[in-house]
Motif scaffolding. Sequence first.
Motif, short mmCIF file in Angstrom:
data_model
loop_
_atom_site.label_atom_id
_atom_site.label_comp_id
_atom_site.label_asym_id
_atom_site.label_seq_id
_atom_site.Cartn_x
_atom_site.Cartn_y
_atom_site.Cartn_z
N ASP A 55 3.23 1.38 24.53
CA ASP A 55 3.65 1.58 23.18
C ASP A 55 4.26 1.18 22.49
O ASP A 55 4.11 1.10 21.32
N LYS A 56 5.05 -0.13 23.17
CA LYS A 56 5.91 -1.28 22.39
C LYS A 56 4.78 -2.14 21.99
O LYS A 56 4.70 -2.85 20.58
N LYS A 57 3.62 -2.71 22.77
CA LYS A 57 2.54 -3.05 22.14
C LYS A 57 2.33 -2.96 21.13
O LYS A 57 1.55 -3.54 19.81
N LEU A 58 1.91 -1.77 20.87
CA LEU A 58 0.93 -1.30 19.53
C LEU A 58 2.06 -0.63 19.04
O LEU A 58 1.25 -1.35 17.37
N ALA A 59 3.11 -0.93 18.82
CA ALA A 59 3.78 -0.61 17.58
C ALA A 59 3.92 -1.84 16.74
O ALA A 59 4.11 -2.22 15.83
N ASN A 60 4.60 -3.01 18.27
CA ASN A 60 4.17 -4.91 17.52
C ASN A 60 3.04 -4.82 16.83
O ASN A 60 2.90 -5.35 16.24
N LEU A 61 1.92 -4.36 17.02
CA LEU A 61 0.71 -4.79 16.55
C LEU A 61 0.19 -4.44 15.26
O LEU A 61 -0.57 -5.06 13.94
#
Length: 91
Positions: A55-61
């Motif tokens: 979820d954190k990576k998706l939010a950063n993308l």
Amino acid sequence: MDNRSLGLLLVGAGTVFLILALTLHIAGLLYGVILGSSIVLNVSGAGILMKFIADKKLANLQRPYKVRSLFYEFYVGIYSMGMFGGILLWK
């Protein structure tokens, strides 16, 4: 409670049960219950932590641009000056 805290809590509890299973001299059904609960807690905690990371990576993308920290800019500046200074001293 967010996913990171919940995941760390479950992994910690699973680790405690694993240490109990290894240090206490018990046999039979109680050993199986303690070891089984340790496995279930560790696997579920690791899964929740992986979901938190995803979820954190998706939010950063989904951000329109990447924000660089002041430390990163300082490090790149010092590194490039160091390399440039090394080239000047080498010649």
